[in-house]
Design a protein around this motif. Structure first.
Motif, PDB file in Angstrom:
ATOM      1  N   ASP A  14       0.827  -1.206   0.000  1.00 47.04           N
ATOM      2  CA  ASP A  14       0.000   0.000   0.000  1.00 47.04           C
ATOM      3  C   ASP A  14       0.863   1.258   0.000  1.00 47.04           C
ATOM      4  OD1 ASP A  14      -2.388  -1.366  -0.039  1.00 47.04           O
ATOM      5  OD2 ASP A  14      -2.610  -1.387   2.137  1.00 47.04           O
ATOM      6  N   GLU A  15       2.134   1.105   0.411  1.00 41.50           N
ATOM      7  CA  GLU A  15       3.029   2.268   0.514  1.00 41.50           C
ATOM      8  C   GLU A  15       4.229   2.190  -0.418  1.00 41.50           C
ATOM      9  OE1 GLU A  15       4.106   3.244   4.549  1.00 41.50           O
ATOM     10  OE2 GLU A  15       2.349   2.216   5.359  1.00 41.50           O
ATOM     11  N   LEU A  16       4.575   0.995  -0.855  1.00 38.24           N
ATOM     12  CA  LEU A  16       5.785   0.809  -1.655  1.00 38.24           C
ATOM     13  C   LEU A  16       5.449   0.119  -2.976  1.00 38.24           C
ATOM     14  CD1 LEU A  16       8.031  -0.616   1.214  1.00 38.24           C
ATOM     15  CD2 LEU A  16       7.973   1.754   0.423  1.00 38.24           C
ATOM     16  N   SER A  17       6.244   0.399  -3.990  1.00 42.68           N
ATOM     17  CA  SER A  17       6.077  -0.295  -5.266  1.00 42.68           C
ATOM     18  C   SER A  17       6.574  -1.732  -5.114  1.00 42.68           C
ATOM     19  CB  SER A  17       6.882   0.408  -6.353  1.00 42.68           C
ATOM     20  OG  SER A  17       8.281   0.240  -6.134  1.00 42.68           O
ATOM     21  N   PRO A  18       6.156  -2.647  -5.999  1.00 43.62           N
ATOM     22  CA  PRO A  18       6.636  -4.028  -5.905  1.00 43.62           C
ATOM     23  C   PRO A  18       8.155  -4.143  -5.895  1.00 43.62           C
ATOM     24  CG  PRO A  18       4.783  -3.914  -7.409  1.00 43.62           C
ATOM     25  CD  PRO A  18       5.136  -2.499  -7.055  1.00 43.62           C
TER      26      PRO A  18
END
Length: 292
Positions: free
Chosen positions: A28-32
């Motif tokens: 929800d806060e970081l890219s994969p």
């Protein structure tokens, strides 16, 4: 197995199952790419005090890019693009199917009749799951997710070539080897400013999830699992991995209220049942290569 080691095996399976939930929250806060890079960056911290194991760089990179980078980046992408967490945990465990298939090609390890039954059952389950694709997540996300068990299976076979090295040291350096290109990928795909902003504005919940993923699920859990595989036959240890999708699906249903339609649920149960047949059957017989 000793009762204490049975407890450890169950604990590792529970940790890995809950890791799917932690990944979903962190995404929800970081890219994969950034989430996966941070996971392995944290897990690589022991490299500051442990020496590189005596394996070639080419083998280290090959294992790391399949067992870690490919497997977990594909997982993160699939989850970030809508594949339910519980379903993801089942799909990843289908690596047992691909491991057996690739072992035939690489080592001429032909599956036993019971293993073939398990492969067939698991394949039917995957086809049932495929029939549900496109309703709540895209075909593309599912296709990328399928890279995860395939990479996992290849990494399993490559890991056989790293014999006689300390397991903890090996996994720490595998994490470092994965973390470096993943951070480069995150910078290239997300941009330096968004990457820095994501890292510096991470919530306490996100930070806790990343510490759990890096330090506990990756570093400690893989070390414990490696110790079990060192001390006991694989046939005694590996079946405990069957608990992972059940923990992942149950935790996801509680945390995210994830629900499964009848066909998808039947497919998930069928996949796990097929994997159980594969893992609980006897070892495959190795056919020697005939050189003319």
């Amino acid at each position: 197995m000793k009762p204490a080691d049975v407890f450890i095996a169950v604990l590792v399976a529970v940790i890995w199952g809950l890791a799917f939930v932690a990944s979903r929250i962190a995404l929800d806060e970081l890219s994969p790419a950034l989430m996966t890079a941070l996971r392995f960056g944290i897990a690589a911290a022991p490299c500051l005090v442990v020496a590189k194991p005596k394996v070639s760089w080419s083998l280290l990179v090959a294992i790391s890019f399949t067992l870690f980078l490919g497997q977990f980046l594909a997982q993160a992408y699939g989850i970030a693009h809508g594949v339910p967490v519980g379903l993801t945990s089942v799909i990843v465990q289908s690596q047992a199917l691909f491991t057996i298939a690739f072992a035939v090609v690489a080592f001429r390890e032909w599956p036993t009749p019971m293993q073939m039954v398990g492969v067939t059952i698991a394949a039917i389950g995957l086809l049932m799951i495929c029939a549900t694709v496109g309703y709540d997540f895209s075909v593309g996300a599912f296709a990328v997710l399928m890279v995860s068990p395939i990479s996992f299976a290849i990494g399993n076979l490559l890991l056989r070539r790293a014999q006689g090295v300390p397991m903890f040291d090996l996994f720490a350096w595998l994490c470092l080897t994965a973390a470096v290109p993943l951070f480069a990928l995150a910078l290239a795909s997300d941009g330096p400013a968004p990457t820095w902003h994501a890292l510096t504005h991470m919530s306490l919940t996100g930070l806790a999830c990343m510490l759990a993923l890096g330090a506990i699920s990756t570093s400690i859990a893989y070390w414990l699992w490696g110790r079990l595989l060192r001390d006991y036959p694989a046939a005694q240890v590996v079946p405990f991995a069957l608990l992972v999708p059940f923990v992942g699906a149950a935790a996801s249903s509680v945390v995210f209220s994830e629900k499964f339609g009848p066909l998808r649920l039947a497919g998930m149960v069928t996949v796990v049942g097929g994997i159980a047949v594969m893992l609980l059957s006897k070892r495959p017989r190795t056919v020697p290569v005939i050189v003319e």
